[in-house]
Design a protein around this motif. Sequence first.
Motif, PDB file in Angstrom:
ATOM      1  N   THR A  48      31.032 -32.811  27.853  1.00 49.38           N
ATOM      2  CA  THR A  48      31.653 -33.758  28.789  1.00 49.38           C
ATOM      3  C   THR A  48      33.034 -33.251  29.213  1.00 49.38           C
ATOM      4  N   ILE A  49      33.796 -32.804  28.209  1.00 49.97           N
ATOM      5  CA  ILE A  49      35.143 -32.298  28.521  1.00 49.97           C
ATOM      6  C   ILE A  49      35.033 -31.064  29.418  1.00 49.97           C
ATOM      7  N   ALA A  50      34.078 -30.183  29.079  1.00 50.75           N
ATOM      8  CA  ALA A  50      33.897 -28.966  29.881  1.00 50.75           C
ATOM      9  C   ALA A  50      33.535 -29.334  31.320  1.00 50.75           C
ATOM     10  N   PHE A  51      32.631 -30.298  31.451  1.00 50.69           N
ATOM     11  CA  PHE A  51      32.200 -30.748  32.780  1.00 50.69           C
ATOM     12  C   PHE A  51      33.393 -31.296  33.571  1.00 50.69           C
ATOM     13  N   LEU A  52      34.168 -32.145  32.896  1.00 48.74           N
ATOM     14  CA  LEU A  52      35.331 -32.747  33.563  1.00 48.74           C
ATOM     15  C   LEU A  52      36.327 -31.686  34.008  1.00 48.74           C
ATOM     16  N   ILE A  53      36.560 -30.709  33.123  1.00 47.11           N
ATOM     17  CA  ILE A  53      37.544 -29.669  33.460  1.00 47.11           C
ATOM     18  C   ILE A  53      37.036 -28.823  34.623  1.00 47.11           C
ATOM     19  N   ILE A  54      35.764 -28.417  34.548  1.00 45.01           N
ATOM     20  CA  ILE A  54      35.232 -27.509  35.584  1.00 45.01           C
ATOM     21  C   ILE A  54      35.089 -28.210  36.934  1.00 45.01           C
ATOM     22  N   LEU A  75      40.825 -30.371  41.254  1.00 45.16           N
ATOM     23  CA  LEU A  75      41.938 -31.268  41.587  1.00 45.16           C
ATOM     24  C   LEU A  75      43.252 -30.486  41.575  1.00 45.16           C
ATOM     25  N   LEU A  76      43.439 -29.700  40.533  1.00 44.87           N
ATOM     26  CA  LEU A  76      44.674 -28.919  40.428  1.00 44.87           C
ATOM     27  C   LEU A  76      44.697 -27.798  41.468  1.00 44.87           C
ATOM     28  N   TYR A  77      43.522 -27.207  41.683  1.00 44.67           N
ATOM     29  CA  TYR A  77      43.421 -26.097  42.649  1.00 44.67           C
ATOM     30  C   TYR A  77      43.791 -26.591  44.048  1.00 44.67           C
TER      31      TYR A  77
END
Lengths: 436, 301
Positions: free
Chosen positions: B33-39, B45-47
């Motif tokens: 889940t964390i990986a999915f959210l980050i990717i 969002l940051l990009y």
Amino acid sequence: MRNRLIGIAGGLALALASSTSAYAQELTIFWAEWDPANYLQELVNEYEAESGVTVTVETTPWSDFQTKAFTEFNARGSAYDMIVGDSQWLGAASEGGHYVDLTDFFNEHNLGEVMAPATVKYYAEYPGNSGKYWAVPAEGDAVGWSYRKDWFEDPAEMAAFKEKYGYDLAPPADWKQLTDIAEFFHRPDENRYGIAIYTDNSYDAMVMGVENAIFSYGADLGNFETYEVDGYVNSDKAVAALENYKKLYSYTPPGWAKTFFVENNQAITEGLVAMSMNYFAFFPALLNESSNPHAANTGFFANPAGPDGDQFAALGGQGISIVKYSENQEEAMKFLEWFIKDETQKRWAELGGYTASSAVLKSDEFRKATPYNEAFYQTMFKVKDFWAVPEFAELLTSANQRLYPFIVGDEGSAKETLDALASDWEATFKKYGRTK
Amino acid sequence: MASQVMTNLDPKSRAAAKGLSDLTIRNLFIIPTIAFLIIFNIFPLLYSLAYSFTDFRASTNAPAQFVGLQNYRELLSDPFIWKNFSITAKYVLISVAGQVIVGFGLAMLLNRSIPAKGLITTLLLLPMMLSMAVVGLFWKLLYDPNFGIINYIFGLDKFEWLADPDMALYAIAIVDIWMWAPFVMLLSLAGLSAVPKHLYEAAEIDRASGFYTFFRITLPLVAPILMIAIIFRTMEAFKTFDLAYVLSSQPTTELIAIRLYKMAFQEWQTGMSSALAYIVLIMVVAITNIYVKYLNKVKAR
């Protein structure tokens, strides 16, 4: 040992499979979804029969065409080997490095002489007069007009028209006559209207329509060498042209505030209007009895002259370019060599495509092939286009934001509209360093 | 006997004997889940936030140049962008208000004992199950001044719903109300059914008027759930794109989402459009926060 043999066989199979794809004789051309794309598919089927190379014309609706093409370009994708891209894209696609430079190919085959001058100028060369070519003119097109011959030739209508306007009712020779005729036939009580023009404010639809007036009134969008716009796009002639375009809008059918090629053909097929603006590429449908019950009574004419006798039309059509990220560039080049042959261009015209080949265009055979080919031939030697700079889309947005409220929303005056547009365009050119 | 053996084992061996430990199971769910959210969420969002400070255009091969707050400055001083925001605000107001009034009204009707209540409720929910693009095309035909059925039914002759720049936004809002009022109705029905019956009985005994009962019992008790519906619909209405784009994309109906789409995917002003997306995001978050604060106040009452 047995396992090793199986492994070797598997490896061989994989190698064969991959080598097949590496030498695949397949090419994909990307274009918008319309009749000329179907004609092109028919044409390239003949190339396959000759060369064994399968060429697929992949299409997408016009509304998605630019977005889809540039999304693929931006991703450096190799899904398409060639693209029949819009003339305005030349700047963005060549400066963005998405098109293969075809200058050598162009010069080697003397295409500057072979193809109609306007098509070379607008579909292939960027920057203007640079001698750099990025496409081979493929589908010539421009904006022309269709009209109801039976309405025009009705003796009672002719007499009434002559009495009211003092001259004979016939396909208009100039924009004043065009406006008179639109006014004459505008009869909402009879569910009959004067004219159908482009009013869609997305992409280049309405801008193309307005260009028809501006160019024929002897005005221009700007100086294409220096990027000066003040005094050009807001000149007195351009103001008069825009005023006339707005006047024509008042003679359109109800709900004509967001219309483009589909609606303008419908205006004729549904018997709504006397005259309808549209690209020549959409005229074949008007001669088809199954899609147009008035096919036998539909005539065509070229964009009429302005008050000073200038006669131009907005350019449509596209050139075919090789995509820089294609893995089959060599094969695509061979295809282009076949495509520019005289016999191919002749066949292209026979199938319904609008060739850009001067020889074919000038031939009696072509000019008499359909009721609109003569008008098309006349038009293709007097066309002008929109800015082809990379920031063309921003210029189009400004044009839509300024022109639409005036024409459809009845906001402000033509002068105010064009002054504001000139100011917007100046700011855009300044932003991109084209002017100081 | 078996349990006795288990208790004699050290914790690690015990977990292994059981199969997967609690920690392992937790990690199995949380890490993807964390990986999915980050990717897919945080990185883009940051990009895009980084892009919003550049002059990057995706259609060119030119590298992005840092321009600081220039994009934000240009956008916030662009009168056309403010016009887009004001059109959007007007649309949100009309559309959400319409949905709440119609949806709540429908819920009040359906909260009574009427025949075929289940069937009617199901039928009323159908519009929101349709695709926005299909609904847009469908209503475009209904609104057509030449052969649309709406003008025929209401005897409006050649009334121009979508072509008239002043009417078009209302016409789109009507479609949105038609489509999403059932959503408000559904939530309101849930709220209405949760109102304790004894309150109404008490009000009846006290001979309270219908007006008093509605404003003192029904509305306050349904308000929290109605606020949730308003929050959802406001957020959705704020980012409306497809319906307006299909029905009538003209200057008077150019919602901010349409302008954003054009800027990003037709003009390829990637940096500028990223900045606009952040401005929109900040606005939506701010509006939602105001609503949530109000919702908490309502709940506290």
